[in-house]
Each structure stands twice: as C-alpha cells, then as structure tokens.
Design a protein around this motif. Structure first.
Motif, PDB file in Angstrom:
ATOM      1  N   LYS A  80       0.842  -1.196   0.000  1.00  0.00           N
ATOM      2  CA  LYS A  80       0.000   0.000   0.000  1.00  0.00           C
ATOM      3  C   LYS A  80       0.879   1.248   0.000  1.00  0.00           C
ATOM      4  O   LYS A  80       2.049   1.203   0.377  1.00  0.00           O
ATOM      5  CB  LYS A  80      -0.962   0.015   1.183  1.00  0.00           C
ATOM      6  CG  LYS A  80      -0.317   0.177   2.544  1.00  0.00           C
ATOM      7  CD  LYS A  80      -1.388   0.231   3.622  1.00  0.00           C
ATOM      8  CE  LYS A  80      -0.803   0.402   5.008  1.00  0.00           C
ATOM      9  NZ  LYS A  80      -0.038   1.645   5.212  1.00  0.00           N
ATOM     10  N   THR A  81       0.271   2.358  -0.418  1.00  0.00           N
ATOM     11  CA  THR A  81       0.994   3.635  -0.464  1.00  0.00           C
ATOM     12  C   THR A  81       0.253   4.733   0.291  1.00  0.00           C
ATOM     13  O   THR A  81       0.671   5.883   0.263  1.00  0.00           O
ATOM     14  CB  THR A  81       1.214   4.084  -1.926  1.00  0.00           C
ATOM     15  OG1 THR A  81      -0.059   4.182  -2.569  1.00  0.00           O
ATOM     16  CG2 THR A  81       2.116   3.111  -2.675  1.00  0.00           C
ATOM     17  N   THR A  82      -0.856   4.382   0.942  1.00  0.00           N
ATOM     18  CA  THR A  82      -1.626   5.328   1.755  1.00  0.00           C
ATOM     19  C   THR A  82      -1.924   4.653   3.090  1.00  0.00           C
ATOM     20  O   THR A  82      -1.713   3.442   3.235  1.00  0.00           O
ATOM     21  CB  THR A  82      -2.967   5.701   1.078  1.00  0.00           C
ATOM     22  OG1 THR A  82      -3.868   4.598   1.181  1.00  0.00           O
ATOM     23  CG2 THR A  82      -2.775   6.094  -0.387  1.00  0.00           C
ATOM     24  N   PRO A  83      -2.455   5.383   4.075  1.00  0.00           N
ATOM     25  CA  PRO A  83      -2.811   4.749   5.344  1.00  0.00           C
ATOM     26  C   PRO A  83      -3.933   3.712   5.231  1.00  0.00           C
ATOM     27  O   PRO A  83      -4.113   2.908   6.130  1.00  0.00           O
ATOM     28  CB  PRO A  83      -3.258   5.926   6.218  1.00  0.00           C
ATOM     29  CG  PRO A  83      -2.601   7.109   5.632  1.00  0.00           C
ATOM     30  CD  PRO A  83      -2.540   6.854   4.154  1.00  0.00           C
ATOM     31  N   ASP A  84      -4.669   3.721   4.124  1.00  0.00           N
ATOM     32  CA  ASP A  84      -5.813   2.831   3.914  1.00  0.00           C
ATOM     33  C   ASP A  84      -5.368   1.578   3.159  1.00  0.00           C
ATOM     34  O   ASP A  84      -5.029   1.646   1.981  1.00  0.00           O
ATOM     35  CB  ASP A  84      -6.886   3.588   3.123  1.00  0.00           C
ATOM     36  CG  ASP A  84      -8.153   2.791   2.891  1.00  0.00           C
ATOM     37  OD1 ASP A  84      -8.196   1.583   3.219  1.00  0.00           O
ATOM     38  OD2 ASP A  84      -9.106   3.385   2.365  1.00  0.00           O
ATOM     39  N   ALA A  85      -5.395   0.440   3.823  1.00  0.00           N
ATOM     40  CA  ALA A  85      -4.967  -0.815   3.185  1.00  0.00           C
ATOM     41  C   ALA A  85      -5.919  -1.278   2.092  1.00  0.00           C
ATOM     42  O   ALA A  85      -5.605  -2.233   1.379  1.00  0.00           O
ATOM     43  CB  ALA A  85      -4.808  -1.908   4.241  1.00  0.00           C
ATOM     44  N   PHE A  86      -7.060  -0.617   1.926  1.00  0.00           N
ATOM     45  CA  PHE A  86      -7.997  -0.954   0.856  1.00  0.00           C
ATOM     46  C   PHE A  86      -7.783  -0.107  -0.402  1.00  0.00           C
ATOM     47  O   PHE A  86      -8.120  -0.535  -1.491  1.00  0.00           O
ATOM     48  CB  PHE A  86      -9.454  -0.756   1.321  1.00  0.00           C
ATOM     49  CG  PHE A  86      -9.931  -1.820   2.251  1.00  0.00           C
ATOM     50  CD1 PHE A  86     -10.529  -2.975   1.769  1.00  0.00           C
ATOM     51  CD2 PHE A  86      -9.794  -1.673   3.624  1.00  0.00           C
ATOM     52  CE1 PHE A  86     -10.977  -3.960   2.632  1.00  0.00           C
ATOM     53  CE2 PHE A  86     -10.235  -2.652   4.489  1.00  0.00           C
ATOM     54  CZ  PHE A  86     -10.820  -3.800   3.989  1.00  0.00           C
TER      55      PHE A  86
END
Length: 178
Positions: A80-86
């Motif tokens: 991932k590249t953001t705090p949101d794993a989705f």
C-alpha cells in the motif's frame, strides 16, 4: 463469521530504529499468536506493507517485514501507499475471494494506518475486531503511544454509522471461526 487477520506495517524501517514503537516486542508476540490461531482455524493471514520514498522504498531492507514476525508460505502480502490498506490495493479482492466477513486488525501505527484501515474496513462492509493490545505507535509530542492506543481502542468501537460492528478486544480473547 469467516474472519481474516490483517497485520499492518510491521516492517523493519518502522520497528527497528530507536526509539522503537511502544511495547514493540510484546505487540509482535501477540501478532504471532493471532496468526498462529488464524492459520489453525483456516483463516487468511494478510501482511500489509507500506511503501514510500524516503525510507520505505519497496523491496528495501527497511520495507521488509520484521524478522520477529512468523510469516508462512501460504500468507497473503499486500502493498500500500496510503494509510488505507484498501485504497488502490487488492485487499478487498483477496477478502472477497476467501469469503471473509470480519477482519481482525493489528499492527502499526494506531493513529494512522490502523485507524484508517479499521474505518475503511467498516465502510467496505466488514465487521472489525481491533486487537486492542496488538497495535502500537511511537510517542508523539501531544500524547504517549499508550494514550494513543487507548484512545483508538475506546473511540473506534463507538463508530456505528458504517453499519458493521467495530469491537476492541485483547488478542488473547480473539477467536477465529473454522
């Protein structure tokens, strides 16, 4: 309810430099116990790794999963590249393919990736169990890591507007369905 364990960002570049995250070794130990119980019940174990320029470049030593984690060949890996794993990952597809309805979430950092992924999981329709003593962060100028963890353990379960339930339980009390 079919469950999966989602382990967020337990990576060398986040856990090894001093000062280490609060309670780091004990958190990793609890994550390993959760993973062992999940595998025994046939539940997917998913390791999420954050990547970014400036220290967590993909496939670098800092990006690697922490060596104390007990990773098995059948485990899933998500980048991932953001705090949101989705967000812009294949996590939702892996969960749907496995018939998962509930996530057990643990890892790093309580106030960023753990918080955001917990909220996103509920928004995606998954019930969530936050492993209350198996997520951590670093002390911040405004609050200690222990206070940050306690805050998230208290506030995330209060969110009901997504629909699915969010609960915070100690790792020792979390069971995976077969």
């Amino acid at each position: 309810m079919n469950s999966a364990l989602v382990v967020i960002d337990v990576q060398c570049g986040l856990f090894d430099p001093e000062p280490r995250p609060a309670d780091a070794d004990a958190v990793i130990g609890r994550i390993n116990q959760l993973a062992q119980r999940a595998r025994a019940a046939g539940a997917p174990v998913i390791f999420v790794q954050h990547e970014r320029a400036g220290g967590l470049e993909a496939d670098s030593p800092a990006w690697a999963l922490h060596p104390q984690l007990q990773v098995q060949p059948g485990d899933h890996h998500i980048r991932k590249t953001t705090p949101d794993a989705f967000l812009r990952t294949g996590l939702d597809e892996v969960l749907a393919f496995s018939g998962v309805e509930q996530l057990v979430i643990c890892g790093y950092a309580s106030e960023f990736c753990v918080d955001t992924t917990t909220r996103s999981a509920a928004a995606h329709g998954y019930a969530v169990i936050l492993a209350a003593d198996a997520h951590t962060t670093h002390d911040k100028p405004h609050a200690s890591a222990a206070l940050i963890r306690a805050h998230h353990n208290a506030t995330l379960p209060e969110i009901v507007s997504f629909g699915p339930q969010i609960r915070a339980l100690p790792a020792a009390e979390i069971a995976f369905s077969e």
